[in-house]
Design an enzyme around this catalytic site. Structure first.
Site, short mmCIF file in Angstrom:
data_model
loop_
_atom_site.label_atom_id
_atom_site.label_comp_id
_atom_site.label_asym_id
_atom_site.label_seq_id
_atom_site.Cartn_x
_atom_site.Cartn_y
_atom_site.Cartn_z
N ASP A 162 16.19 38.72 -8.46
CA ASP A 162 16.57 39.42 -7.44
C ASP A 162 15.71 39.32 -6.20
OD1 ASP A 162 18.05 41.49 -5.76
OD2 ASP A 162 16.76 42.79 -6.53
P1 ADP Z 1 19.07 42.34 -2.48
O1 ADP Z 1 18.44 43.41 -3.19
O2 ADP Z 1 19.32 41.32 -2.87
O3 ADP Z 1 18.41 42.49 -0.94
P2 ADP Z 1 21.09 44.47 -2.02
O4 ADP Z 1 22.54 44.50 -2.78
O5 ADP Z 1 20.07 45.56 -2.52
O6 ADP Z 1 20.42 43.05 -2.11
O7 ADP Z 1 21.50 44.77 -0.63
C1 ADP Z 1 22.18 43.96 0.15
C2 ADP Z 1 22.09 44.02 1.53
O8 ADP Z 1 22.74 45.15 1.91
C3 ADP Z 1 20.80 44.40 2.18
O9 ADP Z 1 20.12 43.32 2.63
C4 ADP Z 1 20.95 45.19 3.38
O10 ADP Z 1 21.48 44.30 4.67
C5 ADP Z 1 22.12 45.84 2.97
N1 ADP Z 1 22.14 47.25 2.73
C6 ADP Z 1 22.20 47.67 1.34
N2 ADP Z 1 22.01 49.08 1.11
C7 ADP Z 1 21.30 49.29 2.31
C8 ADP Z 1 20.78 50.84 3.06
N3 ADP Z 1 20.72 51.84 2.27
N4 ADP Z 1 20.46 50.64 4.26
C9 ADP Z 1 20.56 49.51 5.06
N5 ADP Z 1 20.88 48.27 4.45
C10 ADP Z 1 21.58 48.33 3.23
MG MG Z 2 17.69 44.82 -4.67
#
Ligand code: ADP
Ligand code: MG
Length: 650
Positions: free
Chosen positions: A345
C-alpha cells in the site's frame, strides 16, 4: 492450545493450559523430577555393567538393570499406558514393548539401556522446548503486576494492575515499567519500547502520545491516562497471539502427524511379521528374530520426525516476537519462505503516512481557516492518515473544530458528515465526480504545476465546492534497501497499490524505485489486484491494516505495519509488525526461508538415519541400544537444529 498440550503430553512431557489471570509458571518442575529419575537410572545402569563385568553371579547385575529400567522408564511406561488406553500407538508404546520384549528374551542390560537413553532424549527435548518457550515467559514477566494510580483525592495509591480501569490516571517514575496502555496526560520522557516493537532506540513521548504496558520509561516522570484494562493491553494480546500461533499446526506438521498415525501400527505389524515369518515358516531361531523385531520397533520410532517441525516453528515464532514481529502461525511462516509477489500500500507503508497540509485553496467567500475547520469537523471521526494531517493543521492554526454528526466514510474516496444540518464532503476527485461537483475551475495551471505530486483533498457541500487542501507525504527511509533485499530473496513481482491520484503515485514510485504501480484504486480494486497476484503463487500484501484490511485478507500472507496499539491491525493481519520499520519485512521473508530449509533438513536427517539403521539391523550390525542411541541422537539433533532459529538475527 489443547492440541499442543495433547501433543506434548503424548510425548511424555508435562503441560497444562496457562491460567489467564495468573502469570503461568513456565518452569515445569516435572522436568526436574524427570532429570532426577534419569540420572538415578543412569547410575544403576552403570553399576549394572560394572557388576556384570566383575561378578561371577550375573543375577546381581540383573537386579541393578531392573532398577535402572523402573526409574528411567517410570514416565515412559506411564505415558504408554495412557496412550494404549486411548488406543494410540505412540513412541512410548514402542519403547515399552521393546524394553519389556528385551527382558522377555533375557537381555536385561539392553532393556535398561533402551529405557535410559530414551529417557535422556526426552529430558533433553523437554528442556530445549522449555528454553524456546522462555521467549514468551520473558514477555509475561514484563507485564507489571502493580500500578500507581492517582486517586480522586490527589493521593498516590499502588493497586494491582487488573484493578486499573480506563480513565484512571497512572503515575510512572523514571526507570519503571509502564503498567498499562494509555495516553500521556502530562510529562515528557523517552520510552524503550523494545519489548513490544523490537526497536531498541528509545522513543520520545509527550502529551497525547500512546504508551504501552511492558515498555520502560527511561528518564522523565509520566502521568498517563489509562486507555485499556490490563487484560486487553497490547502486550497481553501479543502474548495470547504468540501462544496461539505456536500451538497452531503448520501444513508440514499436519502431514507428519497424519503420517505418524498410520505409520506406527504399520511398523508394529511389520515387527510381528519379522518374527512370525522366519520362525514359523523358515524354522529360524526365535530369540534372534525376536531381537531383530525389537530393534526394528525402536528404529521405527518417529520421535525425531514428529518433533522436527514444531520445535522449529516454536523457535521461529518466538524469535520473531522478540523482534516485534507477530507471526500468527506456522502456516504463514512457511508461506513467507516462498513468496513470489509483494504488493505494498502506498500511504503509511511506502510513505511515512505522517502527512502534512502544504496548501489550502478556497472558492467563493470561504476563508482558509473556515475551510480547514469545516474539513476538520468531518475528519475528526476518520481514521485515515489524511484526516490526521487536516486535524494537525487545524490545531496548529489554533482553530476550534465545529461539531458534526452522522459521519460516514466512503473507503477509497473520502468521508461525509453533517454540520448544522448541512452535508459536508471531504474526499478525492472521484468523490466529487460522483456528487456531480466540478473541480475544474479551482486551480490555475500555474498552481496545478506547483501542486503536482500532492494529494488533493476537495471539500464540498451538496451543491458546490468550497475548496481544496493539498497534502504531501514523504517516502520512508529504507525502501530502496528493502526492494534490493526482496529481489535477492527471490520475489518476482513488486507492486505498489494506491487510492491516491496518478501524479502522486507515479512520483513516489519513481522516487523509491518501484517499477509497477496502480493508482486511483478503490479498496475493492486493491482486492482484485491482490487476488490476481495470489493466483500466480504465494503473495504478500503489506498495509496499515486499518483501511487495507480487505486486501490483507485475500493475500496468502497479510502484513500490517505499525500494529502496536491498533487493535484492528493486530487482529486482521496474519503477520503484524509492531513498529513500522521496513527492514522487518525482509526479516519476515528471511526467517520464513530459514524455517522451511531447517524443516527440510530435519525431515531428511530424521528419515535417513532411520533408513541407515534399518539396513544395519538386517545386515546384523546394529543392536538395540545403538538403535535407541540413534533415535535419541536424531531427536536431539533436530531439536538443536530447530533452535538455531531462536538465535537468528535480523
Ligand atoms: P491509499 O492508502 O492507497 O492512499 P485509500 O484507499 O486509503 O488509499 O484512500 C484513497 C484516497 O481516498 C485518498 O488518497 C484520498 O484522496 C481519499 N480519501 C480516503 N479517505 C479520506 C478521508 N478520510 N479524507 C479525505 N480523503 C480521503
Ligand atoms: Mg492506506
Amino acid at each position: 492450545m489443547e492440541e499442543i498440550i495433547k501433543f506434548i503430553v503424548s510425548n511424555g512431557y508435562g503441560a497444562q493450559e496457562p491460567d489467564a489471570n495468573q502469570a503461568p509458571d513456565i518452569s515445569d518442575n516435572r522436568i526436574g523430577v524427570k532429570s532426577l529419575v534419569t540420572i538415578v537410572s543412569g547410575i544403576f545402569l552403570a553399576l549394572g555393567f560394572v557388576i556384570n563385568w566383575i561378578a561371577d553371579d550375573k543375577s546381581y547385575a540383573t537386579y541393578l538393570f531392573a532398577v535402572a529400567m523402573i526409574t528411567g522408564g517410570y514416565y515412559v511406561y506411564r505415558s504408554a499406558l495412557t496412550s494404549l488406553r486411548s488406543l494410540i500407538l505412540d513412541m512410548n508404546v514402542l519403547m515399552t514393548v521393546s524394553s519389556v520384549g528385551a527382558v522377555f528374551i533375557g537381555e536385561w542390560s539392553e532393556a535398561a539401556t533402551v529405557v535410559f537413553l530414551f529417557s535422556v532424549g526426552n529430558m533433553l527435548q523437554a528442556s530445549t522446548l522449555e528454553k524456546t518457550r522462555k521467549s514468551i515467559s520473558r514477555m509475561i514477566e514484563m507485564s507489571p503486576r502493580e500500578a500507581r494510580i492517582l486517586s480522586s483525592s490527589g493521593t498516590e495509591k499502588a493497586v494491582p494492575v487488573n484493578e486499573v480501569r480506563p480513565g484512571d490516571t497512572v503515575l510512572v517514575k523514571p526507570g519503571e515499567y509502564i503498567p498499562v496502555d494509555g495516553i500521556v496526560a502530562a510529562g515528557f520522557s523517552w520510552v524503550n519500547q523494545s519489548p513490544i516493537t523490537g526497536e531498541s532506540r528509545p522513543i520520545e513521548k509527550t502529551i497525547g502520545d500512546a504508551v504501552f504496558a511492558g515498555t520502560v520509561n527511561n528518564e522523565g516522570f509520566l502521568k498517563i491516562t489509562v486507555k485499556r484494562e490490563a487484560a486487553d493491553s497490547t502486550l497481553a494480546k501479543m502474548i495470547d497471539m504468540v501462544e496461539e500461533a505456536q500451538a497452531r499446526k503448520a501444513p508440514s506438521q499436519q502431514f507428519i502427524d497424519k503420517f505418524a498415525r498410520y505409520y506406527t501400527p504399520v511398523v508394529i505389524i511389520g515387527a510381528i511379521l519379522v518374527v512370525v515369518i522366519p520362525v514359523v515358516f523358515l524354522n529360524m531361531p526365535f530369540s534372534e528374530w525376536f531381537y531383530k523385531a525389537l530393534v526394528l520397533l525402536v528404529i521405527s520410532c518417529p520421535c525425531a520426525l514428529v518433533i522436527s517441525t514444531p520445535v522449529t516453528i516454536v523457535s521461529a515464532i518466538g524469535n520473531a516476537a522478540r523482534n516485534g514481529v507477530l507471526i500468527k502461525g506456522g502456516a504463514y511462516l512457511e508461506a513467507l519462505g516462498k513468496v513470489k509477489s509483494i504488493a505494498f500500500d502506498k500511504t503509511g507503508t511506502i510513505t511515512t503516512g505522517q502527512l502534512v497540509v502544504t496548501r489550502v485553496v478556497t472558492v467563493g467567500g470561504v476563508t482558509e481557516k473556515q475551510l480547514l475547520e469545516t474539513a476538520a469537523a468531518v475528519e475528526r471521526f476518520s481514521e485515515h492518515p489524511i484526516a490526521k494531517a487536516v486535524l494537525n493543521e487545524c490545531n496548529r492554526a489554533g482553530s476550534d473544530t465545529p461539531l458534526s454528526e452522522g459521519f460516514i466514510s466512503y473507503p477509497g474516496k473520502g468521508a461525509r458528515s453533517s454540520i448544522e444540518g448541512r452535508f459536508i464532503y471531504v474526499g478525492n476527485k472521484r468523490l466529487m465526480e460522483e456528487l456531480g461537483i466540478s473541480t475544474d475551475q479551482i486551480i490555475t495551471d500555474e498552481q496545478a504545476l506547483e501542486l503536482s505530486g500532492h494529494s488533493l483533498v476537495y471539500v464540498s457541500s451538496d451543491e458546490s465546492l468550497l475548496g481544496l487542501i493539498a497534502i504531501s507525504d514523504k517516502s520512508r527511509h529504507g525502501v530502496k534497501e528493502l526492494l534490493v533485499s526482496l529481489k535477492e530473496a527471490g520475489v518476482e513481482e513488486i507492486l505498489m497499490l494506491s487510492g491516491d491520484n496518478e501524479a502522486v503515485v507515479s512520483r513516489v514510485a519513481a522516487e523509491v524505485g518501484i517499477e509497477s504501480y496502480a493508482a486511483n484504486l478503490l479498496p475493492e480494486d486493491k482486492v482484485k489486484r491482490v487476488e490476481e497476484l495470489t493466483t500466480k503463487g504465494v503473495s504478500v500484501m503489506v498495509g496499515d491494516g486499518v483501511n487495507d484490511a480487505p486486501a490483507l485478507a485475500v493475500t496468502t500472507v497479510g502484513i500490517a505495519m505499525g500494529a502496536a496499539g491498533t487493535d484492528s491491525a493486530l487482529e486482521t493481519a496474519d503477520v503484524a509488525l509492531m513498529n513500522d520499520e521496513l527492514s522487518k519485512i525482509s526479516f519476515c521473508l528471511n526467517i520464513g526461508r530459514k524455517t522451511l530449509s531447517i524443516i527440510k533438513q530435519n525431515v531428511v536427517l530424521a528419515i535417513s538415519l532411520k533408513v541407515i539403521f534399518l539396513i544395519l539391523t538386517f545386515a546384523g550390525i546394529s543392536n538395540l541400544w545403538m538403535a535407541v542411541f540413534a533415535d535419541t541422537g536424531a531427536s536431539v539433533l533436530v531439536t538443536l537444529n530447530g533452535m538455531r532459529l531462536a538465535q537468528l538475527k535480523e
